[in-house]
Write a protein that holds these residues in place. Structure first.
Motif, mmCIF file in Angstrom:
data_model
loop_
_atom_site.group_PDB
_atom_site.id
_atom_site.type_symbol
_atom_site.label_atom_id
_atom_site.label_comp_id
_atom_site.label_asym_id
_atom_site.label_seq_id
_atom_site.Cartn_x
_atom_site.Cartn_y
_atom_site.Cartn_z
ATOM 1 N N LYS A 134 7.546 -13.881 1.718
ATOM 2 C CA LYS A 134 6.949 -12.544 1.611
ATOM 3 C C LYS A 134 7.668 -11.582 2.549
ATOM 4 C CE LYS A 134 2.718 -10.011 2.758
ATOM 5 N NZ LYS A 134 1.313 -10.134 3.228
ATOM 6 N N ASN A 135 7.911 -12.012 3.788
ATOM 7 C CA ASN A 135 8.604 -11.162 4.750
ATOM 8 C C ASN A 135 10.022 -10.836 4.298
ATOM 9 O OD1 ASN A 135 6.382 -11.075 6.458
ATOM 10 N ND2 ASN A 135 7.025 -12.865 7.624
ATOM 11 N N LEU A 136 10.685 -11.798 3.691
ATOM 12 C CA LEU A 136 12.033 -11.558 3.155
ATOM 13 C C LEU A 136 11.985 -10.541 2.022
ATOM 14 C CD1 LEU A 136 13.470 -15.214 3.057
ATOM 15 C CD2 LEU A 136 14.227 -13.350 4.558
ATOM 16 N N ALA A 137 10.963 -10.648 1.156
ATOM 17 C CA ALA A 137 10.827 -9.712 0.047
ATOM 18 C C ALA A 137 10.548 -8.301 0.540
ATOM 19 C CB ALA A 137 9.693 -10.172 -0.877
ATOM 20 N N ILE A 138 9.737 -8.191 1.592
ATOM 21 C CA ILE A 138 9.438 -6.882 2.182
ATOM 22 C C ILE A 138 10.701 -6.253 2.757
ATOM 23 C CG2 ILE A 138 8.229 -5.725 4.070
ATOM 24 C CD1 ILE A 138 5.908 -7.710 3.589
ATOM 25 N N LYS A 139 11.484 -7.047 3.460
ATOM 26 C CA LYS A 139 12.726 -6.537 4.059
ATOM 27 C C LYS A 139 13.700 -6.068 2.977
ATOM 28 C CE LYS A 139 12.546 -9.216 8.325
ATOM 29 N NZ LYS A 139 13.149 -10.331 9.121
ATOM 30 N N ARG A 140 13.789 -6.812 1.869
ATOM 31 C CA ARG A 140 14.686 -6.417 0.779
ATOM 32 C C ARG A 140 14.255 -5.083 0.187
ATOM 33 N NH1 ARG A 140 15.006 -12.102 -0.439
ATOM 34 N NH2 ARG A 140 13.171 -11.912 -1.772
ATOM 35 N N ARG A 141 12.942 -4.910 0.022
ATOM 36 C CA ARG A 141 12.436 -3.652 -0.559
ATOM 37 C C ARG A 141 12.666 -2.477 0.399
ATOM 38 N NH1 ARG A 141 9.115 -3.206 -4.778
ATOM 39 N NH2 ARG A 141 7.887 -1.563 -3.788
ATOM 40 N N GLU A 142 12.580 -2.737 1.702
ATOM 41 C CA GLU A 142 12.767 -1.661 2.689
ATOM 42 C C GLU A 142 14.208 -1.152 2.691
ATOM 43 O OE1 GLU A 142 11.413 -3.460 6.277
ATOM 44 O OE2 GLU A 142 9.306 -2.904 5.929
ATOM 45 N N LYS A 143 15.138 -2.018 2.304
ATOM 46 C CA LYS A 143 16.548 -1.623 2.286
ATOM 47 C C LYS A 143 16.887 -0.706 1.119
ATOM 48 C CE LYS A 143 18.370 -5.655 4.736
ATOM 49 N NZ LYS A 143 19.237 -6.868 4.646
ATOM 50 N N GLU A 188 0.957 -0.890 -4.990
ATOM 51 C CA GLU A 188 1.509 -1.642 -6.121
ATOM 52 C C GLU A 188 1.518 -3.128 -5.789
ATOM 53 O OE1 GLU A 188 5.693 -1.935 -8.683
ATOM 54 O OE2 GLU A 188 5.433 -0.379 -7.158
ATOM 55 N N LEU A 189 1.200 -3.931 -6.790
ATOM 56 C CA LEU A 189 1.259 -5.382 -6.627
ATOM 57 C C LEU A 189 2.701 -5.825 -6.826
ATOM 58 C CD1 LEU A 189 -0.613 -7.859 -6.147
ATOM 59 C CD2 LEU A 189 -0.644 -8.161 -8.628
ATOM 60 N N ILE A 190 3.251 -6.473 -5.824
ATOM 61 C CA ILE A 190 4.660 -6.877 -5.848
ATOM 62 C C ILE A 190 4.760 -8.393 -5.998
ATOM 63 C CG2 ILE A 190 6.853 -6.822 -4.622
ATOM 64 C CD1 ILE A 190 5.741 -4.042 -5.299
ATOM 65 N N HIS A 204 0.816 -1.229 0.000
ATOM 66 C CA HIS A 204 0.000 0.000 0.000
ATOM 67 C C HIS A 204 0.841 1.268 0.000
ATOM 68 C CE1 HIS A 204 -3.876 -2.032 0.647
ATOM 69 N NE2 HIS A 204 -3.178 -2.893 1.354
ATOM 70 N N LEU A 205 2.098 1.172 0.435
ATOM 71 C CA LEU A 205 2.953 2.353 0.517
ATOM 72 C C LEU A 205 3.759 2.590 -0.756
ATOM 73 C CD1 LEU A 205 4.271 1.874 4.162
ATOM 74 C CD2 LEU A 205 2.338 3.269 3.381
ATOM 75 N N ALA A 206 3.779 1.619 -1.648
ATOM 76 C CA ALA A 206 4.566 1.746 -2.884
ATOM 77 C C ALA A 206 3.905 2.706 -3.861
ATOM 78 C CB ALA A 206 4.720 0.375 -3.533
#
Length: 201
Positions: free
Chosen positions: A191-200, A150-152, A142-144
């Motif tokens: 999913k959590n790993l993908a979120i963490k990668r995007r946050e970096k 955006e659908l990730i 929702h923040l993208a």
């Protein structure tokens, strides 16, 4: 997203072309026709094989067999039971094991279109003979895109799963649910790993 539309089209095509309530096919590969069908009286999958003198081989009770959204379709090495709802579904594939003289569950696949934003959409399958799992899933951020959302796509998940042998006589929804729960835990972790990668980034 295009991939999901293609998947939906394939499922609809399968349903209209091949799927049925009763399948007549040489399942035990002895050159004689066998029969598989959904018994609406006791909600079971019934398999009658020539190599078993056509005696009834039955699954446990299946609630999914009560509706019209569960069908049988032929596969190269046996048959598949598919259950399709409005926005998700799954399939369980069986084949005859000559050495054991039993019908064995050899594959499970599932798909989902997710919610209105397609959060949780994707598809997965596992080969129960090798334990190989492959999944392609998405989540909605929702923040993208300047908070427009955006659908990730989560990077393709490939993993090994050890699942005990499951035969037709022991099969019911619980067998599928237990496998699906393993899928869900794996998806959540990735999913959590993908979120963490995007946050970096």
């Amino acid at each position: 997203m295009k991939q999901l539309i293609i998947i939906a089209g394939i499922f609809i095509l399968k349903l209209s072309t091949y799927a049925q309530k009763k399948l007549v096919k040489d399942i035990d590969l002895d050159g004689k026709m066998d029969t598989v069908y959904l018994d609406k009286r006791d909600y079971t999958i019934v398999c009658r094989l020539s190599m078993q003198n056509f005696k009834k081989i039955k699954s446990k009770k299946l609630e999914m067999a009560a509706g019209d959204n569960t069908l049988i379709e032929p596969k190269k090495s046996g048959f598949e039971i598919t259950t399709n709802w409005m926005r998700s579904g799954y399939a369980c594939q069986f084949r005859y094991e000559r050495n054991e003289k039993r019908m064995r569950l050899i594959g499970v696949s599932e798909y989902a279109f997710g919610n209105a934003t397609h959060d949780g959409s994707g598809e997965a399958s596992i080969n129960l003979l090798t334990g190989d799992y492959v999944g392609n899933w998405h989540y909605f951020d929702h923040l993208a895109n300047n908070k427009k959302g955006e659908l990730i796509k989560i990077p393709t998940i490939k993993a090994k799963m050890q699942i005990k042998k499951i035969y037709l006589e022991d099969f019911d929804e619980e067998q599928y649910n237990s496998i699906s729960e393993k899928f869900s835990a794996l998806i959540e972790r990735h999913k959590n790993l993908a979120i963490k990668r995007r946050e970096k980034h």
